[in-house]
Scaffold this active site. Structure first.
Site, short mmCIF file in Angstrom:
data_model
loop_
_atom_site.label_atom_id
_atom_site.label_comp_id
_atom_site.label_asym_id
_atom_site.label_seq_id
_atom_site.Cartn_x
_atom_site.Cartn_y
_atom_site.Cartn_z
N LYS A 110 -9.50 -11.14 -3.18
CA LYS A 110 -9.57 -10.52 -4.57
C LYS A 110 -10.11 -11.47 -5.68
O LYS A 110 -11.05 -11.33 -6.29
CB LYS A 110 -8.27 -9.90 -5.06
CG LYS A 110 -7.57 -8.79 -4.16
CD LYS A 110 -7.59 -7.51 -5.06
CE LYS A 110 -7.41 -6.24 -4.44
NZ LYS A 110 -6.23 -6.12 -3.69
N LYS A 190 -14.86 -3.11 6.41
CA LYS A 190 -13.67 -2.12 6.69
C LYS A 190 -13.77 -1.14 5.65
O LYS A 190 -14.31 -1.67 4.42
CB LYS A 190 -12.51 -3.18 6.26
CG LYS A 190 -11.05 -2.45 6.15
CD LYS A 190 -9.90 -3.27 5.60
CE LYS A 190 -9.95 -3.48 4.03
NZ LYS A 190 -8.65 -3.80 3.69
N LYS A 193 -11.66 1.16 -0.79
CA LYS A 193 -12.15 1.65 -2.15
C LYS A 193 -12.85 0.42 -3.03
O LYS A 193 -13.75 0.71 -3.67
CB LYS A 193 -11.01 2.01 -3.05
CG LYS A 193 -10.17 3.40 -2.70
CD LYS A 193 -8.62 3.63 -2.98
CE LYS A 193 -8.10 4.34 -1.98
NZ LYS A 193 -6.51 4.14 -1.97
P1 TYM Z 1 -3.35 0.56 0.90
O1 TYM Z 1 -2.97 1.60 -0.41
O2 TYM Z 1 -4.42 -0.41 0.56
O3 TYM Z 1 -3.71 1.35 1.99
C1 TYM Z 1 -2.82 2.43 2.53
C2 TYM Z 1 -2.58 2.37 4.10
O4 TYM Z 1 -4.09 2.35 4.55
C3 TYM Z 1 -4.60 1.34 5.65
N1 TYM Z 1 -6.03 1.34 5.50
C4 TYM Z 1 -6.71 1.21 6.60
N2 TYM Z 1 -6.35 1.23 7.82
C5 TYM Z 1 -7.52 1.25 8.75
N3 TYM Z 1 -8.66 1.15 8.55
C6 TYM Z 1 -9.08 0.96 7.07
N4 TYM Z 1 -10.22 0.74 6.59
C7 TYM Z 1 -7.88 1.01 6.20
N5 TYM Z 1 -7.94 0.82 4.77
C8 TYM Z 1 -6.74 1.09 4.36
C9 TYM Z 1 -3.78 0.28 4.96
O5 TYM Z 1 -3.54 -0.75 6.23
C10 TYM Z 1 -2.23 0.71 4.74
O6 TYM Z 1 -1.47 1.02 5.62
N6 TYM Z 1 -0.06 -3.09 0.24
C11 TYM Z 1 -0.11 -1.89 1.09
C12 TYM Z 1 0.82 -0.81 0.21
C13 TYM Z 1 2.25 -0.84 0.42
C14 TYM Z 1 2.98 -0.86 1.69
C15 TYM Z 1 4.13 -1.37 1.20
C16 TYM Z 1 2.55 -0.59 2.83
C17 TYM Z 1 3.06 -1.36 -0.40
N7 TYM Z 1 4.28 -1.30 0.07
C18 TYM Z 1 5.14 -1.40 2.24
C19 TYM Z 1 3.56 -0.89 3.87
C20 TYM Z 1 4.92 -0.99 3.66
C21 TYM Z 1 -1.67 -1.25 0.61
O7 TYM Z 1 -2.33 -1.84 -0.34
O8 TYM Z 1 -2.19 -0.17 1.25
#
Ligand code: TYM
Length: 321
Positions: A110, A190, A193
């Site tokens: 970031k 990857k 967004k």
């Molecule tokens: P976030 O909101 O960015 O994404 C949600 C989930 O989608 C998965 N993901 C992907 N998987 C495969 N290929 C991709 N290109 C891809 N883009 C996103 C992410 O790995 C994620 O599982 N920090 C987390 C949210 C969170 C969380 C938690 C997750 C907050 N607290 C506790 C698990 C447990 C996040 O930003 O995910």
């Protein structure tokens, strides 16, 4: 077995979110005590408009339910409706060495993108650890980009247990599916967004979806020449929505030559469109029924909070608060 995962309401979900987290979470709700939440506190690190945040939470709740999250089987809530999570985050902050956070790749990424970091962005992984540890979670289905945050969660839990008493916090395991560990975006990086390379699971129109799929980068191999299916983004994306036989057929056709990439993209477009068609229909009904969606989230928050109280009481007692 407690299964838990979260997703940020930072825009409409894309194929990476769906295949990396939402689909495995929905499958796992058959296998244990499933807890899923919308991480609105985490989204505050990047979404600063309250109306946008509220709308994103609402849309994401509807999207997840439309995709098959079943509130009879899973507890589903909005993170900020269980405020005990911030209490645990503070307590965990006091056992987390700065070095753990300084090493986090997503934070460094970031900053590299030119974002001026807030303390919230730096402390983000501690709040994520609190999300997981507050519910005695055993298994956390996520994409590969979350692996480091899961390792940090495990390390923080171990530090806490070393300081205050063995077995106070449950050490969770990440579950990362090989086929969707990193779903590629339109440019091959990857899907994310923040890279503006996503295909949303509910693109506004078929035309928009098709246009996006047609934009996926490919090499310049001529139509008549054989193409290498290994490491092809097209094959990777097709595998998510096609049967193994259909994927094998596409791979054979790649090797044989004589077919242009545009033809494969059309197949991928149709695969994505058909995969999400029943969910799109369900979504339309849910949009009309806001009382139902509110009820699900209220119910979920109540159930999640009961479990959270149990763990926070145990933790407060252990630390002397
Ligand atoms: P976030 O909101 O960015 O994404 C949600 C989930 O989608 C998965 N993901 C992907 N998987 C495969 N290929 C991709 N290109 C891809 N883009 C996103 C992410 O790995 C994620 O599982 N920090 C987390 C949210 C969170 C969380 C938690 C997750 C907050 N607290 C506790 C698990 C447990 C996040 O930003 O995910």
């Amino acid at each position: 077995m407690r299964i838990l995962s979260g997703i940020q309401p930072s825009g409409r979900p894309h194929l990476g979110n769906y295949f990396g987290m939402m689909q495995p979470s929905i499958l796992l709700q058959e296998q244990g005590d499933a807890f899923y939440f919308i991480a609105d506190y985490h989204a505050l690190t990047s979404t600063h408009d309250p109306e946008v945040l509220r709308q994103n939470v609402r849309d994401l709740a509807i999207d997840f339910l439309a995709c098959g999250l079943d509130p009879e089987k899973s507890t589903f809530w909005v993170q900020s409706d269980v405020p005990e999570v911030t209490e645990l985050a503070w307590i965990l902050s006091c056992v987390t060495p700065m070095g753990f956070l300084e090493r986090c790749v997503s934070y460094k990424d970031k900053i590299a993108q030119g974002i001026s970091p807030s303390h919230g962005l730096f402390a983000y992984p501690v709040l994520q650890a609190a999300d997981i540890l507050l519910f005695d979670s055993n298994v956390v289905p996520v994409g590969k980009d979350q692996k480091q945050h899961l390792e940090l969660t495990r390390d923080v839990a171990s530090k806490f247990n070393d300081r205050y008493g063995e077995d106070l916090l449950v050490i969770p395991e990440p579950q990362i599916r090989e086929v969707a560990a990193t779903v590629p975006g339109l440019d091959g990086r990857k899907m994310s967004k923040s890279y503006d390379n996503s295909i949303e699971i509910f693109e506004e129109t078929e035309k928009k979806l098709r246009k996006k799929v047609m934009k996926i980068v490919t090499d310049t191999t001529a139509v008549e020449d054989p193409k290498d299916p290994t490491d092809s983004y097209l094959i990777q994306l097709y595998s998510l929505v096609a049967t193994p036989e259909e994927v094998a057929e596409m791979e054979d056709s790649f090797r044989a030559g004589g077919t242009g990439y545009g033809h494969y993209k059309q197949q991928i477009f149709e695969g994505i469109r058909d995969h999400f068609a029943p969910m799109r229909e369900k979504r339309e009904k849910l949009v009309e029924d806001s009382a139902y969606v509110d009820g699900v989230l209220e119910d979920g928050a109540r159930k999640a909070r009961a479990k959270a109280r149990e763990v926070i009481d145990r933790v407060r007692n252990a630390v002397g608060c």
